[in-house]
Write a protein that holds these residues in place. Structure first.
Motif, PDB file in Angstrom:
ATOM      1  N   MET A  81       0.826  -1.218   0.000  1.00  0.00           N
ATOM      2  CA  MET A  81       0.000   0.000   0.000  1.00  0.00           C
ATOM      3  C   MET A  81       0.851   1.254   0.000  1.00  0.00           C
ATOM      4  O   MET A  81       1.857   1.335   0.703  1.00  0.00           O
ATOM      5  CB  MET A  81      -0.940  -0.003   1.203  1.00  0.00           C
ATOM      6  CG  MET A  81      -1.869   1.192   1.212  1.00  0.00           C
ATOM      7  SD  MET A  81      -3.413   0.883   2.050  1.00  0.00           S
ATOM      8  CE  MET A  81      -4.228   2.461   1.801  1.00  0.00           C
ATOM      9  N   PHE A 116       0.508   5.092   0.886  1.00  0.00           N
ATOM     10  CA  PHE A 116      -0.375   5.993   1.613  1.00  0.00           C
ATOM     11  C   PHE A 116      -0.239   7.424   1.098  1.00  0.00           C
ATOM     12  O   PHE A 116       0.777   7.793   0.521  1.00  0.00           O
ATOM     13  CB  PHE A 116      -0.036   5.973   3.107  1.00  0.00           C
ATOM     14  CG  PHE A 116      -0.484   4.719   3.793  1.00  0.00           C
ATOM     15  CD1 PHE A 116      -1.728   4.643   4.388  1.00  0.00           C
ATOM     16  CD2 PHE A 116       0.336   3.598   3.834  1.00  0.00           C
ATOM     17  CE1 PHE A 116      -2.146   3.483   5.017  1.00  0.00           C
ATOM     18  CE2 PHE A 116      -0.064   2.439   4.454  1.00  0.00           C
ATOM     19  CZ  PHE A 116      -1.315   2.385   5.050  1.00  0.00           C
ATOM     20  N   SER A 157       0.294   9.986   2.761  1.00  0.00           N
ATOM     21  CA  SER A 157       1.432  10.684   3.379  1.00  0.00           C
ATOM     22  C   SER A 157       2.740   9.907   3.203  1.00  0.00           C
ATOM     23  O   SER A 157       3.729  10.196   3.858  1.00  0.00           O
ATOM     24  CB  SER A 157       1.162  10.848   4.870  1.00  0.00           C
ATOM     25  OG  SER A 157       1.022   9.569   5.474  1.00  0.00           O
ATOM     26  N   ALA A 181       3.920   7.531   4.532  1.00  0.00           N
ATOM     27  CA  ALA A 181       4.005   6.686   5.734  1.00  0.00           C
ATOM     28  C   ALA A 181       5.320   5.895   5.800  1.00  0.00           C
ATOM     29  O   ALA A 181       5.328   4.726   6.180  1.00  0.00           O
ATOM     30  CB  ALA A 181       2.802   5.744   5.828  1.00  0.00           C
ATOM     31  N   LEU A 182       6.412   6.564   5.469  1.00  0.00           N
ATOM     32  CA  LEU A 182       7.717   5.901   5.615  1.00  0.00           C
ATOM     33  C   LEU A 182       8.128   5.937   7.083  1.00  0.00           C
ATOM     34  O   LEU A 182       7.716   6.834   7.823  1.00  0.00           O
ATOM     35  CB  LEU A 182       8.770   6.617   4.761  1.00  0.00           C
ATOM     36  CG  LEU A 182       8.487   6.672   3.264  1.00  0.00           C
ATOM     37  CD1 LEU A 182       9.577   7.458   2.550  1.00  0.00           C
ATOM     38  CD2 LEU A 182       8.367   5.277   2.665  1.00  0.00           C
ATOM     39  N   PHE A 183       8.938   4.971   7.498  1.00  0.00           N
ATOM     40  CA  PHE A 183       9.380   4.944   8.888  1.00  0.00           C
ATOM     41  C   PHE A 183      10.525   5.956   9.054  1.00  0.00           C
ATOM     42  O   PHE A 183      11.593   5.789   8.473  1.00  0.00           O
ATOM     43  CB  PHE A 183       9.824   3.533   9.277  1.00  0.00           C
ATOM     44  CG  PHE A 183       8.746   2.503   9.040  1.00  0.00           C
ATOM     45  CD1 PHE A 183       7.472   2.692   9.548  1.00  0.00           C
ATOM     46  CD2 PHE A 183       8.992   1.353   8.302  1.00  0.00           C
ATOM     47  CE1 PHE A 183       6.465   1.764   9.330  1.00  0.00           C
ATOM     48  CE2 PHE A 183       7.992   0.413   8.076  1.00  0.00           C
ATOM     49  CZ  PHE A 183       6.725   0.631   8.586  1.00  0.00           C
ATOM     50  N   ASP A 184      10.250   6.966   9.884  1.00  0.00           N
ATOM     51  CA  ASP A 184      11.201   8.088  10.024  1.00  0.00           C
ATOM     52  C   ASP A 184      12.578   7.656  10.500  1.00  0.00           C
ATOM     53  O   ASP A 184      13.587   8.254  10.133  1.00  0.00           O
ATOM     54  CB  ASP A 184      10.681   9.099  11.075  1.00  0.00           C
ATOM     55  CG  ASP A 184       9.311   9.612  10.737  1.00  0.00           C
ATOM     56  OD1 ASP A 184       9.065   9.771   9.536  1.00  0.00           O
ATOM     57  OD2 ASP A 184       8.510   9.828  11.670  1.00  0.00           O
ATOM     58  N   LEU A 212      14.193   4.972   9.960  1.00  0.00           N
ATOM     59  CA  LEU A 212      14.954   4.095   9.058  1.00  0.00           C
ATOM     60  C   LEU A 212      15.365   4.855   7.804  1.00  0.00           C
ATOM     61  O   LEU A 212      14.643   5.747   7.349  1.00  0.00           O
ATOM     62  CB  LEU A 212      14.112   2.877   8.651  1.00  0.00           C
ATOM     63  CG  LEU A 212      13.541   2.005   9.773  1.00  0.00           C
ATOM     64  CD1 LEU A 212      12.738   0.855   9.159  1.00  0.00           C
ATOM     65  CD2 LEU A 212      14.645   1.446  10.654  1.00  0.00           C
ATOM     66  N   PHE A 251      12.421  -3.297   4.910  1.00  0.00           N
ATOM     67  CA  PHE A 251      11.651  -3.689   6.094  1.00  0.00           C
ATOM     68  C   PHE A 251      10.724  -4.895   5.856  1.00  0.00           C
ATOM     69  O   PHE A 251      10.800  -5.885   6.600  1.00  0.00           O
ATOM     70  CB  PHE A 251      10.862  -2.493   6.640  1.00  0.00           C
ATOM     71  CG  PHE A 251      10.142  -2.804   7.905  1.00  0.00           C
ATOM     72  CD1 PHE A 251      10.779  -2.669   9.135  1.00  0.00           C
ATOM     73  CD2 PHE A 251       8.835  -3.277   7.902  1.00  0.00           C
ATOM     74  CE1 PHE A 251      10.123  -2.988  10.313  1.00  0.00           C
ATOM     75  CE2 PHE A 251       8.176  -3.598   9.068  1.00  0.00           C
ATOM     76  CZ  PHE A 251       8.820  -3.456  10.282  1.00  0.00           C
ATOM     77  N   PRO A 252       9.851  -4.856   4.834  1.00  0.00           N
ATOM     78  CA  PRO A 252       8.973  -6.026   4.637  1.00  0.00           C
ATOM     79  C   PRO A 252       9.754  -7.299   4.318  1.00  0.00           C
ATOM     80  O   PRO A 252       9.353  -8.398   4.702  1.00  0.00           O
ATOM     81  CB  PRO A 252       8.064  -5.620   3.475  1.00  0.00           C
ATOM     82  CG  PRO A 252       8.616  -4.381   2.915  1.00  0.00           C
ATOM     83  CD  PRO A 252       9.542  -3.780   3.890  1.00  0.00           C
ATOM     84  N   LEU A 253      10.901  -7.118   3.644  1.00  0.00           N
ATOM     85  CA  LEU A 253      11.741  -8.282   3.329  1.00  0.00           C
ATOM     86  C   LEU A 253      12.362  -8.843   4.602  1.00  0.00           C
ATOM     87  O   LEU A 253      12.372 -10.059   4.834  1.00  0.00           O
ATOM     88  CB  LEU A 253      12.843  -7.891   2.338  1.00  0.00           C
ATOM     89  CG  LEU A 253      12.375  -7.399   0.969  1.00  0.00           C
ATOM     90  CD1 LEU A 253      13.474  -6.625   0.267  1.00  0.00           C
ATOM     91  CD2 LEU A 253      11.936  -8.571   0.111  1.00  0.00           C
ATOM     92  N   ASP A 254      12.885  -7.941   5.449  1.00  0.00           N
ATOM     93  CA  ASP A 254      13.481  -8.367   6.723  1.00  0.00           C
ATOM     94  C   ASP A 254      12.451  -9.114   7.574  1.00  0.00           C
ATOM     95  O   ASP A 254      12.775 -10.060   8.280  1.00  0.00           O
ATOM     96  CB  ASP A 254      13.987  -7.149   7.514  1.00  0.00           C
ATOM     97  CG  ASP A 254      15.238  -6.543   6.892  1.00  0.00           C
ATOM     98  OD1 ASP A 254      15.878  -7.236   6.097  1.00  0.00           O
ATOM     99  OD2 ASP A 254      15.547  -5.382   7.195  1.00  0.00           O
ATOM    100  N   MET A 255      11.214  -8.628   7.507  1.00  0.00           N
ATOM    101  CA  MET A 255      10.174  -9.180   8.375  1.00  0.00           C
ATOM    102  C   MET A 255       9.658 -10.534   7.868  1.00  0.00           C
ATOM    103  O   MET A 255       9.370 -11.413   8.664  1.00  0.00           O
ATOM    104  CB  MET A 255       9.038  -8.155   8.445  1.00  0.00           C
ATOM    105  CG  MET A 255       8.068  -8.337   9.560  1.00  0.00           C
ATOM    106  SD  MET A 255       8.825  -8.431  11.174  1.00  0.00           S
ATOM    107  CE  MET A 255       8.254  -7.012  12.014  1.00  0.00           C
ATOM    108  N   ARG A 275       8.825   0.251  -1.520  1.00  0.00           N
ATOM    109  CA  ARG A 275       8.550  -0.593  -0.351  1.00  0.00           C
ATOM    110  C   ARG A 275       7.329  -1.475  -0.600  1.00  0.00           C
ATOM    111  O   ARG A 275       7.310  -2.637  -0.220  1.00  0.00           O
ATOM    112  CB  ARG A 275       8.321   0.295   0.884  1.00  0.00           C
ATOM    113  CG  ARG A 275       8.148  -0.489   2.163  1.00  0.00           C
ATOM    114  CD  ARG A 275       8.001   0.421   3.370  1.00  0.00           C
ATOM    115  NE  ARG A 275       6.740   1.158   3.343  1.00  0.00           N
ATOM    116  CZ  ARG A 275       6.378   2.032   4.285  1.00  0.00           C
ATOM    117  NH1 ARG A 275       7.170   2.292   5.300  1.00  0.00           N
ATOM    118  NH2 ARG A 275       5.221   2.671   4.206  1.00  0.00           N
TER     119      ARG A 275
END
Lengths: 248, 252
Positions: free
Chosen positions: B83, B85, B87, B89-92, B94, B102-106, B151
């Protein structure tokens, strides 16, 4: 009406904690966060803990010497009372109260900002349990670091008392040492540590709840931060009574 | 393919926002949801991705009903979604590269090297090969949107959702973002749903458009059919500006 709203809040808090304490999607990612939180919430609080405890230790010693001690009281009273206050109340409870301001506002603001900027929604859409990923490492990190902070606070407070003795010359270091060693119960130390573990949970989970539930913008984030500090401080104070009674 | 069957949403305060919306969003196509502010398109998008629970109706992801799914099944299905967004919605905290990773790491079982290579590929795909070490606060709004796209596609999602991807961007950057979303949809065969009121997007990439009016699906068609539509409500929305009225006049 007020009772009902408190019960609703309690229910929502418990439901959030239910989501927080669930199996991590990937342990390594949580571990990474856990280490970060230990540094951010624990290590970064050491300086303030040392400074506040040092001065409070000095002030307690001076107050007892100047206002309580008299000719018919033993000369070890100042050292004894300073030790007992630092061990039983200050380093565990009052220090957590101070930390609830620093740590609590930090957590509520961070999570609240993530909420209003849709970062939490982004985590949810990815299939990440956002409550667990964001809150669990903070709770675990603070609980891990808290005993260290309690020990450092106690040591710093006692150093403060020695500073009052050596620099202020209000009592002799020998009298202070005698008081610090007089009738020592090791359980009092452990009691402070056990209490602080409960308070560590409160000052991380309650602000996290307030931050996680923010709706709106920066004004609401600010309000959540204030509410979080007030609520966690009040809960620390109330639970201090019960824990003290339970552990004494 | 995502199928909506009579999706309704009423909020706790009694406000009825969605009044029974049914449609099919096909794979490999850019599906647009358009409508005025307050028409219910954002609520519809949030219902589709599960951020809101619909009051009634079905949301079928390749015949799997998202509404009646258990929590665990939903979590698994969400790993097939990406998705973007409004805004970004990136993680500030990182960097750009870490955001994409991030999604790959998770969720990926690949090695660190492979995950990094994949993240770099996604950044290359959105023309941000050199921005990996920067933080979200150091890049422009358009770049943030592109990072969000990178992402979103990192895990090769089957379903891509974009909530007003052009909001706050200049027309030129908007075209770049639209072009990226469209080409990624074609390339990976994703089911893409875009929530927008940008008419340039409608005319540029609207392969399937639904127009929401006061909680109803008022009109459905393609960008070519928009021009010839005699739906008054749609026309008053699409051709609200002088420019588009002139375009329509020139076309007719």
């Amino acid at each position: 009406m007020i009772l009902s709203s408190y019960l609703h809040a309690l229910g929502r808090y418990l439901m959030l904690m239910g989501r927080v304490f669930s199996v991590p999607e990937k342990f390594v990612m949580y571990w990474r966060q856990y280490v970060k939180e230990m540094i951010k919430l624990g290590l970064d609080s050491i300086v303030i803990v040392l400074i506040v405890s040092f001065f409070i230790g000095a002030v307690i010693c001076i107050q007892i010497k100047m206002n309580i001690e008299s000719a018919w009281m033993p000369h070890w009273v100042s050292g004894y009372v300073t030790r007992e206050i630092m061990l039983l109340e200050f380093s565990s409870s009052i220090m957590c109260l101070i930390l609830s301001g620093k740590v609590g506002s930090n957590i509520a603001t961070e999570i609240g900002t993530m909420r209003v900027t849709q970062q939490i929604d982004a985590l949810e859409i990815m299939g990440v349990n956002s409550a667990s990923y964001l809150i669990l490492p903070k709770i675990a990190g603070m609980i891990t670091m808290m005993p260290l902070l309690v020990i450092l606070s106690t040591v710093s407070g006692i150093l403060g008392a020695y500073a009052a003795a050596y620099i202020g010359h209000i009592l002799t270091p020998a009298h202070l040492t005698e008081g610090l060693q007089y009738d020592f119960h090791p359980w009092f130390f452990w009691m402070g540590v056990v209490k602080s573990l409960f308070f560590a949970f409160i000052i991380t989970s309650v602000p996290a709840y307030y931050g996680y539930r923010v709706e709106g913008g920066s004004v609401e984030v600010g309000k959540a931060s204030t509410d979080a500090v007030v609520a966690s401080s009040m809960i620390v104070l109330f639970s201090d009574i019960f824990l003290t009674r339970l552990l004494s | 393919m995502i199928q909506l069957v009579d999706v309704r949403k009423t909020f706790d305060d009694g406000k009825v926002v969605l009044k029974g919306i049914s449609t099919v969003f096909e794979s490999g196509k850019t599906n647009l949801i358009i409508g005025q502010s307050g028409s219910g398109k954002t609520v519809l998008m949030k219902c589709i991705v599960g951020l809101f629970e619909p009051t009634a109706g079905q949301i079928l992801y390749h015949d799997r009903d998202f509404v009646s799914m258990g929590k665990h099944e939903r979590m698994l299905l969400r790993r097939e979604m990406g998705m973007i967004f409004q805004s970004a919605a990136l993680f500030d905290s990182l960097s750009v590269l870490e955001n994409v990773m991030f999604p790959l790491d998770m969720f990926s079982a690949d090695s660190y090297k492979e995950r990094r290579r994949r993240a770099q590929f996604c950044l290359d795909r959105v023309n941000l090969a050199d921005a990996g070490e920067k933080f979200p606060g150091e890049i422009s709004g358009g770049m943030q949107k592109r990072v969000a796209i990178a992402r979103a596609i990192a895990l090769n999602p089957k379903y891509l959702f974009c909530d007003e991807p052009n909001s706050g961007l200049d027309p030129k950057t908007s075209l770049v973002i639209d072009g990226l979303i469209h080409s990624i949809t074609r390339e990976f065969g994703t089911t893409t749903i875009i929530n927008t009121h940008d008419m340039n997007s409608v005319m540029g990439i609207g392969e399937h458009i639904i127009y929401i009016y006061e909680g109803y699906k008022e009109w459905e068609g393609t960008k070519d059919e928009v021009m010839g539509s005699d739906n008054e409500k749609l026309n008053s929305f699409i051709f609200a500006s002088d420019l588009f009225r002139k375009v329509k006049a020139a076309n007719s």
